[in-house]
Design an enzyme around this catalytic site. Structure first.
Site, PDB file in Angstrom:
ATOM      1  N   ASP A   1     -10.606  -7.115  10.589  1.00 22.97           N
ATOM      2  CA  ASP A   1     -10.559  -8.555  10.773  1.00 22.97           C
ATOM      3  C   ASP A   1     -11.709  -9.050  11.645  1.00 22.97           C
ATOM      4  OD1 ASP A   1      -9.570  -7.209  12.934  1.00 22.97           O
ATOM      5  OD2 ASP A   1      -7.638  -8.209  12.981  1.00 22.97           O
TER       6      ASP A   1
ATOM      7  N   ASP B   1       0.813  -1.213   0.000  1.00 19.26           N
ATOM      8  CA  ASP B   1       0.000   0.000   0.000  1.00 19.26           C
ATOM      9  C   ASP B   1       0.846   1.262   0.000  1.00 19.26           C
ATOM     10  OD1 ASP B   1      -2.575  -0.751  -0.343  1.00 19.26           O
ATOM     11  OD2 ASP B   1      -3.288  -0.150   1.628  1.00 19.26           O
TER      12      ASP B   1
END
Length: 760
Positions: free
Chosen positions: A468, A135
């Protein structure tokens, strides 16, 4: 001899925990008794008594949630050898995802070691594909991965030839040469030395590029990184290595991915990166199973994939599990866990306990997923995935486009997964084919998810910095179960953050994200939106979701002793009262209970104390700021941000860094202000208490504070001992002057208000 097909691949074993339940009930009964006493005497003691009653009511609620988690502990045992007896050709392909975001906070050499350990796993190389999401769009990271792929051609055969267990070079070469007793031939010593030299050269090349003002020549395969802005650039997808010969003993595919970034498009942090990896891998290899790991979590057991496949394939009579979660474990850990972040006790008891309900929460790393579950399939739909109903509802072009986007290649790959026809390896994919790369670049674009269900019904869920836990909650809400696997040795090892700022950053992000989950469509407190989530599983999620809320009652309770001293009031029974036994018994029992858990895990008394004091510090600092961040977001005043935790690249034997490794460090972040203020308040209170020695003795049971309040105040000071030392230290080990001034102002305000209350 038994047919290997008929032998089970896994075994689910309950753990006897009768003594655990007895101890839990004793503490629960003591809490109830104290609450009943407070309620009956509430009218006679005023505000401190009422505040203590409310705080202790909250603690009782948290203890009930804690008991719910720990009362049905299970563990799993797997049999990889039985899986191999069924035939290597039956093993399913697996796509591996590695995520990194910042080459400064996450040095490339860390990512390289993780990738090398994954490329060397004991699994057919033609059935593995490793995708790295960068990223940061960093040419440094790409350069490091290209160099690592060259080294891997030597490293992977070396590991498999000598059955090396730890296959991350930085960790392996930090100790003495070790090979399996199976093969200790005379060649090993020479091969080991050559491999170490090759790794040192690899490490040196990467370090030279990292330290160079002009990292590398941005031409050729690096041209895509020329004049790039990490926040504004097109998609970059590069095949670093392709197993073109489909060789089971070769190297797995290695693919670099940096998704498109544009200033006006939300990128959704790690959740967005994971969804891009899912789509890119879908048009390239499209394996039915996916493993995701953080860039600092190397594979510690080369048979990890075999263990996971045993669990994903081993349920013959039960319904399939959605994912297999391996616990987080750490290497090179500091002695006695000075920062309380090694999670040993939490995972040993809470992790195994949730495994006995609907399954463990998704922890963001070290997890094997079924791709069809990530695509939004429910257990009921999976049971009929070859029937007409599913084909009509899910596999038509309109539905596929609404769910997955307008890429023809990806819709085709998704329909194969949903229909259950992608459970074995097809002909080897041509990853470097222009059509495949164009499709991969398309699905990695920032506008691809527009008008689709990505981030809601499909893929990793958006809306929380702990994507998550939120994604796992969505999966459990559909009725899926999950599996918690705790092999010995641990499957993955990572680096735990050290120092105060890094620990606070991590804890703040967790607390913020977990609290955000409560306001999502899949919130466990919304039963009409999560009808398939078991009630006890809701309570397990709730136990974590309220971490940040816990900061308020814990901070109030920590301030009560000092308030009582300043205002000359009491919030505890006096020594002369029989009820004095209740808080004393509760305090002693709870600490002995938590101490026993640490001793059962093989930890020391010092480790227990470090975790106890860090729990108090974290609740008054990181969790409090996590709560404030979400409140400001709900009020529309700001947005929560995903803060990357700095990764430590030192190896376990780097003695130069161990001098003050366990000493608490500080910076000028406001996150340290509440803890410092709380310490100053109690130091002032103890000084005042010493001047009123006649009052705190309080043997005759007068209305003022007593011995209990003095002891509690001392306990708080001991819990914040790192802050006390920080008041007198310099540099990173000392609390900045600006923080002390701000904390002193808050402390003086509290003292003033408390003294004012004493006059009323």
């Amino acid at each position: 001899m038994a047919n290997p097909i008929s032998l089970p691949l896994q075994q689910r074993i309950p753990r006897k925990n009768i003594l655990q339940r007895v101890k839990d009930l004793i503490i629960f009964l003591l809490l109830l008794s104290l609450l009943l006493y407070r309620f009956l005497t509430l009218r006679n003691h005023g505000v401190p008594w009422l505040l203590a009653f409310l705080c202790e009511s909250w603690f009782t609620f948290i203890w009930v949630l804690n008991m719910n988690i720990k009362w049905n502990q299970f563990e799993y045992r797997t049999y990889p050898e039985r899986l191999l007896q069924r035939g290597v050709e039956l093993l399913p392909p697996v796509d591996i995802f590695v995520t990194t975001a910042d080459p400064v906070l996450e040095p490339p050499i860390i990512t390289v070691n993780t990738v090398l350990s994954l490329l060397a796993l004991d699994y057919p190389a033609n059935k593995l594909a490793c995708y790295i999401s960068d990223d940061g769009a960093s040419p440094l990271t790409f350069f490091a991965l290209v160099e690592a792929s060259k080294f891997a051609k030597l490293w992977v055969p070396f590991c498999k030839k000598y059955d090396i267990r730890v296959r991350a070079p930085s960790v392996y070469f930090s100790g003495k040469p070790e090979a399996s007793p199976v093969d200790l031939s005379s060649d090993f010593g020479g091969d080991w030395k050559r491999m170490k030299i090759e790794y040192e050269q690899l490490k040196q090349r990467i370090e030279e590029v990292v330290e160079s003002p002009i990292p590398c020549d941005l031409a050729g395969e690096f041209a895509a990184f020329s004049k790039i802005d990490r926040r504004n650039h097109p998609s970059i997808v590069k095949v670093i290595w392709e197993n073109k010969g489909n060789l089971p003993d070769g190297l797995p595919h290695l693919v670099y991915v940096s998704r498109e970034k544009r200033p006006k498009h939300p990128h959704h942090n790690k959740a967005g990166a994971m969804n891009v990896l899912t789509r890119v891998s879908g048009v390239m290899t499209n394996s039915p199973f996916m493993l995701n790991v953080d860039c600092d979590m190397f594979a510690n057991d080369p048979q990890t994939v075999l263990h996971a496949v045993c669990l994903l394939f081993g349920f013959q009579q039960e319904k399939e599990s959605a994912y297999v979660q391996f616990p987080q474990a750490f290497y090179g850990t500091l002695k006695d866990d000075p920062f309380g972040n090694q999670l040993v006790v939490l995972q040993e008891f809470a992790g195994r306990g949730i495994a006995g309900i609907q399954g463990p929460l998704y922890a963001g790393t070290g997890c094997f997923h079924r791709r069809k579950v990530i695509y939004g399939l429910s257990p009921d739909e999976a049971d009929i995935n070859l029937g007409r109903k599913l084909s009509r509802l899910l596999l038509n072009e309109k539905s596929l486009k609404a769910n997955f986007g307008n890429s023809v290649e990806f819709m085709k790959s998704a329909s194969e997964i949903l229909a259950g026809v992608k459970e074995k390896m097809d002909d080897p994919p041509a990853l470097d084919d222009s059509t495949t790369l164009e499709a991969a670049i398309q699905v990695a674009s920032c506008g691809y998810e527009r008008d689709t269900y990505w981030g809601t019904k499909v893929g990793w869920v958006y809306g929380s910095t702990t994507e998550d836990v939120l994604t796992g909650l969505k999966i459990h809400s559909k009725g899926w179960n999950s599996v918690y696997m705790t092999p010995d040795p641990p499957a993955f090892l990572g680096s735990a953050p050290s120092g105060g700022p890094a620990c606070m950053t991590q804890q703040k992000r967790w607390a913020t994200g977990l609290f955000e989950v409560l306001f999502n469509n899949y919130s466990p407190i919304l039963p009409f939106r999560t009808t398939r989530l078991m009630f006890r599983q809701r309570l397990a999620y709730l136990y974590l979701n309220v971490w940040s809320i816990r900061s308020v009652p814990e901070l109030c309770y920590a301030l009560l002793p000092s308030y009582a001293i300043f205002a000359n009031k009491q919030f505890l029974p006096t020594v002369s009262e029989a009820a004095f036994f209740l808080p004393v018994a509760l305090f002693i029992t709870f600490n002995l209970y938590t101490l026993s858990e640490f001793l059962r895990c093989g930890l020391t008394i010092r480790a227990w104390w470090n975790n106890q004091r860090m729990a108090r510090i974290i609740s008054a600092t990181a969790w409090l700021f996590g709560l404030l961040g979400v409140i400001l977001k709900l009020l529309g005043l700001s947005e929560t941000t995903f803060e990357i935790t700095r990764k430590d690249q030192d190896t376990p034997n780097d003695s130069d860094t161990e001098v003050d490794a366990g000493v608490f460090t500080f910076d000028e972040s406001p996150i340290f202000v509440p803890g410092t203020a709380l310490l100053l308040v109690h130091m002032t209170a103890l000084a005042v208490g010493l001047l009123r020695v006649q009052s705190w003795l309080n043997i005759n049971g007068s209305a003022g504070y007593g011995l209990g309040e003095i002891i509690c105040s001392i306990w708080v000071v001991l819990s914040f001992l790192p802050f006390l030392k920080g008041l007198f230290r310099k540099g990173i080990y000392g609390i900045p002057t600006s923080t002390i001034y701000k904390s002193a102002a808050l402390a003086l305000l509290f003292v003033h208000l408390s003294l004012g209350a004493s006059k009323n």
